[in-house]
Design a protein around this motif. Structure first.
Motif, PDB file in Angstrom:
ATOM      1  N   GLY A 201     119.098  10.514  31.710  1.00  0.00           N
ATOM      2  CA  GLY A 201     120.316  10.077  31.096  1.00  0.00           C
ATOM      3  C   GLY A 201     121.590  10.058  32.188  1.00  0.00           C
ATOM      4  O   GLY A 201     122.247   9.238  31.826  1.00  0.00           O
ATOM      5  N   LEU A 202     121.444  10.983  33.370  1.00  0.00           N
ATOM      6  CA  LEU A 202     122.538  10.763  34.073  1.00  0.00           C
ATOM      7  C   LEU A 202     122.144   9.779  35.151  1.00  0.00           C
ATOM      8  O   LEU A 202     123.217   8.821  35.366  1.00  0.00           O
ATOM      9  N   LEU A 203     121.058   9.571  35.421  1.00  0.00           N
ATOM     10  CA  LEU A 203     120.540   8.574  36.554  1.00  0.00           C
ATOM     11  C   LEU A 203     120.444   7.130  36.036  1.00  0.00           C
ATOM     12  O   LEU A 203     121.042   6.207  36.720  1.00  0.00           O
ATOM     13  N   LYS A 204     119.574   6.847  35.021  1.00  0.00           N
ATOM     14  CA  LYS A 204     119.097   5.446  34.601  1.00  0.00           C
ATOM     15  C   LYS A 204     120.316   4.715  34.276  1.00  0.00           C
ATOM     16  O   LYS A 204     120.347   3.492  34.904  1.00  0.00           O
ATOM     17  N   PRO A 205     121.033   4.725  33.336  1.00  0.00           N
ATOM     18  CA  PRO A 205     122.341   3.769  33.003  1.00  0.00           C
ATOM     19  C   PRO A 205     123.266   3.583  34.070  1.00  0.00           C
ATOM     20  O   PRO A 205     123.900   2.581  34.391  1.00  0.00           O
ATOM     21  N   ASN A 206     123.387   4.722  34.940  1.00  0.00           N
ATOM     22  CA  ASN A 206     124.494   4.767  36.088  1.00  0.00           C
ATOM     23  C   ASN A 206     124.060   3.897  37.391  1.00  0.00           C
ATOM     24  O   ASN A 206     124.997   3.406  38.134  1.00  0.00           O
ATOM     25  N   VAL A 207     122.916   4.186  37.700  1.00  0.00           N
ATOM     26  CA  VAL A 207     122.474   3.358  38.855  1.00  0.00           C
ATOM     27  C   VAL A 207     122.702   1.792  38.553  1.00  0.00           C
ATOM     28  O   VAL A 207     122.946   1.136  39.264  1.00  0.00           O
ATOM     29  N   SER A 208     122.474   1.535  37.303  1.00  0.00           N
ATOM     30  CA  SER A 208     122.597  -0.005  36.803  1.00  0.00           C
ATOM     31  C   SER A 208     123.913  -0.449  36.703  1.00  0.00           C
ATOM     32  O   SER A 208     124.384  -1.551  37.309  1.00  0.00           O
ATOM     33  N   SER A 209     124.877   0.549  36.436  1.00  0.00           N
ATOM     34  CA  SER A 209     126.320   0.250  36.492  1.00  0.00           C
ATOM     35  C   SER A 209     126.857  -0.036  37.750  1.00  0.00           C
ATOM     36  O   SER A 209     127.853  -0.786  38.013  1.00  0.00           O
ATOM     37  N   ILE A 210     126.180   0.702  38.770  1.00  0.00           N
ATOM     38  CA  ILE A 210     126.674   0.646  40.267  1.00  0.00           C
ATOM     39  C   ILE A 210     126.491  -0.770  40.841  1.00  0.00           C
ATOM     40  O   ILE A 210     127.187  -1.389  41.269  1.00  0.00           O
ATOM     41  N   VAL A 211     124.935  -1.071  40.246  1.00  0.00           N
ATOM     42  CA  VAL A 211     124.762  -2.572  40.811  1.00  0.00           C
ATOM     43  C   VAL A 211     125.746  -3.660  40.273  1.00  0.00           C
ATOM     44  O   VAL A 211     126.170  -4.449  41.013  1.00  0.00           O
ATOM     45  N   GLY A 212     126.203  -3.424  38.948  1.00  0.00           N
ATOM     46  CA  GLY A 212     127.215  -4.518  38.505  1.00  0.00           C
ATOM     47  C   GLY A 212     128.825  -4.082  39.489  1.00  0.00           C
ATOM     48  O   GLY A 212     129.197  -5.270  39.403  1.00  0.00           O
ATOM     49  N   ASP A 213     129.007  -2.806  39.922  1.00  0.00           N
ATOM     50  CA  ASP A 213     130.374  -2.708  40.618  1.00  0.00           C
ATOM     51  C   ASP A 213     130.254  -3.423  41.714  1.00  0.00           C
ATOM     52  O   ASP A 213     131.347  -3.448  42.381  1.00  0.00           O
ATOM     53  N   MET A 214     129.011  -3.661  42.409  1.00  0.00           N
ATOM     54  CA  MET A 214     129.047  -4.110  43.701  1.00  0.00           C
ATOM     55  C   MET A 214     129.476  -5.885  43.675  1.00  0.00           C
ATOM     56  O   MET A 214     129.524  -6.538  44.544  1.00  0.00           O
ATOM     57  N   TYR A 215     129.543  -6.386  42.759  1.00  0.00           N
ATOM     58  CA  TYR A 215     129.948  -7.718  42.501  1.00  0.00           C
ATOM     59  C   TYR A 215     131.190  -8.126  41.964  1.00  0.00           C
ATOM     60  O   TYR A 215     131.634  -7.485  41.181  1.00  0.00           O
ATOM     61  N   LYS A 216     132.100  -8.891  42.644  1.00  0.00           N
ATOM     62  CA  LYS A 216     133.227  -9.356  41.990  1.00  0.00           C
ATOM     63  C   LYS A 216     133.196  -9.948  40.578  1.00  0.00           C
ATOM     64  O   LYS A 216     132.211 -10.755  40.505  1.00  0.00           O
ATOM     65  N   PRO A 217     134.157 -10.038  39.942  1.00  0.00           N
ATOM     66  CA  PRO A 217     134.036 -10.763  38.727  1.00  0.00           C
ATOM     67  C   PRO A 217     133.798 -12.254  38.964  1.00  0.00           C
ATOM     68  O   PRO A 217     134.505 -12.823  40.159  1.00  0.00           O
TER      69      PRO A 217
END
Length: 496
Positions: free
Chosen positions: A133-149
């Motif tokens: 619950g801590l790792l799975k959704p948050n590692v995916s969110s970091i992927v999104g954070d690496m790209y500019k809108p």
């Protein structure tokens, strides 16, 4: 987190270095690779460990109970993402959430690696549920954070990340499954623990250099008053639960069956509450509210899809063990190996689908249409598996039918899953970025909570009706989604 803050974070990440993507994708790719190796390795043998006789190294549980526990376990793993997303959004950020989650997952696998009977099983489940619950959704969110809108590489980045998930999932049943089924279940669980340990090493060693600021900021931090209130609520809640269990369990009023039913109810109620909270929040803008509404039918379609796909580790795992001819051309197949088929086909076909979407460009199906296609393929996978059972008259079926079923459902998964991950990061309200990713995984939790009730109806004698009924429901929902696709697309307010 504001749009400006997200741009600052994206700008802080080295922008090229891993297949033309930010270097941080390397860190997240291999962290998730090893986490999925540990999880899918454990999952490949867990149901067999539960229902195999004690003389064969198992726990000797009732077969239908084992299948239901397996489904509830999967539901809780994804349901716990709500807690992980909330903690990341409001307490310590996604990067630390990933690290703490990895530690808990490793501890859970170690608990299974040490022979301890049913008690060790439930301790392990609790640790892995919280950790994932801590790792799975948050590692995916970091992927999104690496790209500019507006960065056109975002979808391709998620596809590469998805390859890491499936490389780990492919190898796990072959390595952990062979060790667990051929030698000793606890040896297999021990290898799963080693996998998560390697994932933690990769993350710790490379995150500072590769990720920059991605995952370090808390987008919606608790105020001091909110922290005090949250701590009080959690403390009181823990005491109340402990007292209730101390009273209910000894009197036989709270059993495993009761818990399975409770989780099934929560799997439906929690997503509904979450949608209401996000929609009504003053931090959600009018445009974001429209996107939340658009997300609801996608969530329902996703839940229906995963209700079929996730039976690969329950009903189809049992089918591989009990209904499939495992001695073919002088080779004895381990039933655990079949769970490598799904990720293998994804590895082979994901580049094809990525190329196809790019080639089609603006002519490609919209997000809702891709979801509808995913459901249609899921239905076909169940139709395929009911045919040999009907023709064999109850005898063992050739493994090629099981292979074909896994292949077809993967076609649906590639239409729905990576697209859903990317769409979630685009449709998420800014104040609920990590929590919306948790909501995406809740569609899987809801599916498996429902499956915990459905698996009780499966027997070799009624498998034609079982697969046909569930597949038929998927067809109906797919057609409805196709018809509603233009309206859903308008509600997305420009997101494609």
């Amino acid at each position: 987190m504001s749009s400006f803050d997200k741009q600052q974070i994206a700008a802080s990440v080295p922008q090229r270095g891993f297949f033309g993507h930010p270097k941080g994708l390397f860190t997240l790719f291999f962290t998730e690779f090893w986490e999925r190796f540990s999880y899918y390795g454990m999952r490949a043998i867990l149901v067999y460990y539960m229902y195999y006789e004690v003389s064969k190294g198992g726990l000797g549980l009732d077969e239908h109970l084992a299948l239901a526990i397996m489904s509830i376990y999967g539901a809780l793993v994804y349901m716990s993402g709500i807690i992980g997303g909330w903690l990341a959004d409001r307490v310590f950020g996604t990067s630390r959430a990933v690290f703490y989650g990895g530690l808990l997952i490793m501890a859970g696998h170690i608990a299974l690696a040490i022979p301890g009977g049913v008690a060790a099983l439930f301790v392990s489940m609790a640790l892995i549920v919280l950790g994932t619950g801590l790792l799975k959704p948050n590692v995916s969110s970091i992927v999104g954070d690496m790209y500019k809108p507006g960065d056109d590489r975002r979808d391709a980045g998620f596809s590469i990340f998805y390859m890491g998930i499936n490389l780990g999932a492919f190898l796990a049943p072959l390595v952990v499954g062979t060790a667990g089924m051929k030698y000793n279940f606890h040896l297999g669980f021990g290898l799963a623990a080693v996998g998560m340990f390697l994932g933690l090493i990769v993350f710790i060693a490379t995150r500072k250099k590769n990720l920059g600021l991605a995952g370090t900021y808390v987008p919606n931090p608790l105020t001091p008053a909110e922290k005090k209130k949250a701590a009080s609520i959690m403390a009181v809640g823990a005491v109340v639960i402990a007292v209730l269990l101390a009273i209910l369990i000894p009197n036989g009023w709270f059993t495993v069956e009761t818990f399975i039913s409770l989780v099934g109810i929560l799997g439906i109620i929690i997503p509904i509450i979450y949608f209401v909270v996000m929609y009504r929040s003053p931090k959600t803008t009018a445009e974001e509210r429209s996107r939340v509404i658009a997300y609801i039918p996608l969530f329902i379609a996703s839940a229906m899809f995963w209700a079929i796909q996730e039976q690969g580790s329950t009903i189809l795992a049992n089918y591989a063990d009990k209904r499939t001819q495992l001695d073919v051309a002088g080779i004895h197949l381990s039933p655990a190996w079949f769970q490598s088929l799904n990720p293998l086909f994804i590895i082979l076909l994901a580049p094809v689908f990525a190329w196809m979407w790019v080639k089609l460009g603006k002519r490609q199906p919209t997000i809702p249409q891709k979801f509808a296609l995913g459901l249609l393929f899921a239905d076909l996978s169940f139709i395929v598996i009911l045919v040999p059972g009907h023709l064999s008259g109850g005898g063992l079926v050739h493994p090629i039918w099981l292979v074909l079923s896994y292949f077809i459902v993967v076609l649906g998964e590639l239409c729905l899953s990576p697209v859903g991950l990317s769409a979630t990061t685009k449709l998420a309200p800014a104040a609920f970025s990590a929590q919306t990713m948790s909501l995406w995984f809740l569609s899987n939790a809801a599916a498996q909570a429902i499956n915990a009730q459905l698996v009780r109806f499966y027997t070799p004698e009624n498998e034609t009706a079982y697969f046909g009924t569930i597949g038929g429901a998927a067809v109906v929902l797919s057609v409805i989604l196709f018809l509603l696709a233009p309206s859903i697309q308008r509600l997305m307010k420009g997101v494609r």
